[in-house]
Motif scaffolding. Structure first.
Motif, mmCIF file in Angstrom:
data_model
loop_
_atom_site.group_PDB
_atom_site.id
_atom_site.type_symbol
_atom_site.label_atom_id
_atom_site.label_comp_id
_atom_site.label_asym_id
_atom_site.label_seq_id
_atom_site.Cartn_x
_atom_site.Cartn_y
_atom_site.Cartn_z
ATOM 1 N N ALA A 140 31.000 36.450 23.285
ATOM 2 C CA ALA A 140 31.335 35.027 23.213
ATOM 3 C C ALA A 140 31.851 34.720 21.815
ATOM 4 N N GLN A 141 32.792 33.780 21.736
ATOM 5 C CA GLN A 141 33.384 33.447 20.439
ATOM 6 C C GLN A 141 33.012 32.027 20.025
ATOM 7 N N PHE A 142 32.503 31.905 18.807
ATOM 8 C CA PHE A 142 32.148 30.596 18.261
ATOM 9 C C PHE A 142 33.407 29.767 18.038
ATOM 10 N N ASP A 143 33.332 28.491 18.379
ATOM 11 C CA ASP A 143 34.475 27.577 18.249
ATOM 12 C C ASP A 143 33.921 26.240 17.752
ATOM 13 N N GLU A 144 34.145 25.947 16.473
ATOM 14 C CA GLU A 144 33.549 24.732 15.904
ATOM 15 C C GLU A 144 34.097 23.475 16.559
ATOM 16 N N ALA A 145 35.371 23.478 16.963
ATOM 17 C CA ALA A 145 35.939 22.297 17.639
ATOM 18 C C ALA A 145 35.192 22.026 18.942
ATOM 19 N N LYS A 146 34.859 23.084 19.675
ATOM 20 C CA LYS A 146 34.112 22.924 20.929
ATOM 21 C C LYS A 146 32.694 22.424 20.638
ATOM 22 N N LEU A 147 32.082 22.974 19.600
ATOM 23 C CA LEU A 147 30.741 22.516 19.218
ATOM 24 C C LEU A 147 30.767 21.027 18.884
ATOM 25 N N ARG A 148 31.791 20.588 18.159
ATOM 26 C CA ARG A 148 31.887 19.170 17.794
ATOM 27 C C ARG A 148 32.073 18.298 19.040
ATOM 28 N N TRP A 149 32.833 18.804 19.996
ATOM 29 C CA TRP A 149 33.021 18.051 21.242
ATOM 30 C C TRP A 149 31.689 17.924 21.989
ATOM 31 N N VAL A 150 30.954 19.025 22.082
ATOM 32 C CA VAL A 150 29.642 18.989 22.751
ATOM 33 C C VAL A 150 28.716 18.018 22.028
ATOM 34 N N ASN A 151 28.739 18.070 20.683
ATOM 35 C CA ASN A 151 27.873 17.176 19.910
ATOM 36 C C ASN A 151 28.244 15.716 20.143
ATOM 37 N N ALA A 152 29.547 15.452 20.230
ATOM 38 C CA ALA A 152 30.009 14.068 20.477
ATOM 39 C C ALA A 152 29.497 13.553 21.820
ATOM 40 N N GLN A 153 29.480 14.418 22.837
ATOM 41 C CA GLN A 153 28.990 13.985 24.152
ATOM 42 C C GLN A 153 27.498 13.649 24.086
ATOM 43 N N HIS A 154 26.739 14.441 23.346
ATOM 44 C CA HIS A 154 25.305 14.171 23.201
ATOM 45 C C HIS A 154 25.055 12.912 22.368
ATOM 46 N N LEU A 155 25.903 12.707 21.348
ATOM 47 C CA LEU A 155 25.797 11.475 20.542
ATOM 48 C C LEU A 155 25.990 10.244 21.421
ATOM 49 N N LYS A 156 27.027 10.278 22.247
ATOM 50 C CA LYS A 156 27.326 9.131 23.122
ATOM 51 C C LYS A 156 26.182 8.844 24.077
ATOM 52 N N ALA A 157 25.552 9.920 24.577
ATOM 53 C CA ALA A 157 24.502 9.759 25.586
ATOM 54 C C ALA A 157 23.149 9.383 24.968
#
Length: 464
Positions: free
Chosen positions: A304-321
């Motif tokens: 698996a490859q780390f992707d900070e942009a994807k991590l930020r997107w996931v974090n944004a979804q959790h922030l919203k919720a």
């Protein structure tokens, strides 16, 4: 340390440097498996590399796991505190003829390897000191302390059904007699791991695939000690964004740095879970859903490859919720680092701005405008605050001085000013945002102004 039929997993890091995301994923899966099956999760610190192990590294491991909520049921156990137990098993193995002293010097071993490599053979110990019926051993050299070697089976195969890699078989002819104790008597890694896993009744070993080559050696030691080895699952490597193995040398960040950068622990767990495991196409899920769904059958086989942009997107979804009440203390921590003390308005501020943010740091950037002085850029002032709009700004400041301080009344005052000056909303809203917030882009203007104090809004409008 108990014997149990229930699931018992472990995380066994070496405290020889800071722990990064590739390491912590090897804690997440055994933790999740133990939690999802009602089992126990054991923390073991493998600190036998005395020269490189540090207490600071241990502290970061504990801190990282606590932040991510990866709670352990037993431990931490430290290998250096278990030396007496290892030596007891070493003595037992010698008594049972499962291990033997080897006096071959390092120089002799190096010469043997060079000779084997020159003959295009796999370099391996040749069994010179392995006792066999009818075999004459060389004379014991004076003043040489021997290593202790495990008597590895010389025929057959060692095999296991790996939960990630499938069936793995290795011929015992490929394996030489492993050193299990050094000349000073200290035990070696592969031996200690087996004794620990036996004593701690580990049922499942879920670890990185850099340990695959150790596994057949460890299984043979288990069987020699008349113990059944655990179930193994060897996880593919986590690669960094450049496609290299994630490591401290390749610029990997400590897990705790993600906390400082405003990531949420549940979002990190969500993102890490997907670095090697999946539940259909589900991208965003809660910790409870992850534990409900997790099993070893859906672990991925490829790196698996780390992707900070994807991590930020996931974090944004959790922030919203996330609830505004729960978010506010995290943003308050970020503001405190800037010397800003938040107040009860922070809950509403989080509600207003969280949809625009991917971290609590980004949210704190917005919130700071409510508590600290702001200085709009010269470019924004030049673009949005013109002589044509200044009279309308003056009118708005006058109206806001006397209206009820709530969103509805502020919205009415803005509409009145627009009508009086023949303006459309953007023509007034953009300069007001620049003056009050320092930026032309914000959520609904009436909601933003209502969250400020009346005095602060009027004071900033007067700087037009």
């Amino acid at each position: 340390m108990t014997t149990s039929t229930k699931t018992r997993t472990r995380f066994a890091p070496s405290p020889t440097g800071f722990i990064h995301l590739g390491n912590i994923r090897s804690a997440l899966y055994p933790w999740a498996f133990a939690r999802s099956t009602g089992g126990d999760f054991i923390l073991r610190i493998e600190d036998t590399d005395v020269e490189r192990s540090t207490q600071a590294a241990v502290d970061v491991i504990l801190e990282s796991m606590a932040w991510l909520g990866l709670d352990h049921d037993e431990g931490p156990f430290y290998q250096m505190q278990r030396m007496d137990r290892y030596k007891e098993v070493l003595a037992q193995m010698q008594q049972q003829d499962l291990a033997y002293p080897c006096y071959m010097s390092v120089e002799a071993l190096d010469a043997l390897r060079e000779k084997q490599m020159a003959a295009k053979q796999k370099p391996r110990y040749d069994g010179t000191w392995r006792p066999e019926p009818g075999k004459a051993l060389p004379p014991v050299p004076e003043g040489v302390k021997p290593v202790l070697r495990f008597r590895n089976p010389q025929t057959g195969v060692v095999a296991w059904d790996d939960k990630v890699k499938g069936r793995v078989e290795v011929s015992n002819e490929e394996l030489d007699d492993l050193v299990i104790a050094r000349p000073d008597g200290t035990p070696t890694y592969n031996f200690c791991v087996v004794v620990d896993d036996i004593d701690m009744s580990i049922t499942h070993v879920i670890r990185g695939d850099d340990h695959v080559n150790n596994t057949p050696r460890q299984i043979n030691i288990f069987r020699a000690l008349d113990k059944e080895p655990p179930v193994y699952a060897h996880l593919p490597t986590v690669l960094n964004e450049q496609g290299e193995k994630m490591s401290k040398r390749n610029g990997a960040k400590p897990v705790t740095q993600f906390r400082e950068e405003g990531f949420l622990p549940d979002a990190m767990v969500n993102y890490l879970a997907r670095l090697g495991w999946s539940h259909g196409d589900d991208e965003i899920f809660s910790r409870a859903q992850f534990l409900e769904w997790f099993n070893l059958d859906h672990l991925g086989r490829s790196a698996a490859q780390f992707d900070e942009a994807k991590l930020r997107w996931v974090n944004a979804q959790h922030l919203k919720a996330m609830g505004d009440d729960a978010l506010a203390p995290l943003v308050a921590e970020q503001l405190a680092k800037r010397g800003i003390v938040a107040d009860e308005r922070l809950v509403a501020i989080c509600g207003l701005f969280k949809d625009r943010c991917d971290t609590t740091v980004a949210l704190a950037n917005w919130a700071a405008a409510f508590y600290a002085d702001i200085t709009p850029s010269e470019a924004d002032r030049a673009q949005h605050i013109s002589d044509a709009v200044r009279p309308a700004i003056v009118s708005l400041a006058a109206k806001l001085a006397s209206v009820a301080w709530d969103k509805t009344s502020i919205a009415s005052a803005i509409k009145e000013v627009l009508a009086e000056h023949g303006l459309k909303m953007p023509a007034l809203a953009m300069p007001v945002r620049v003056l009050v917030m320092g930026t032309p882009q914000t959520p609904s203007l009436d909601a933003v102004l209502a969250t400020f104090s009346r005095e602060k809004v009027i004071e900033r409008l007067k700087t037009a």
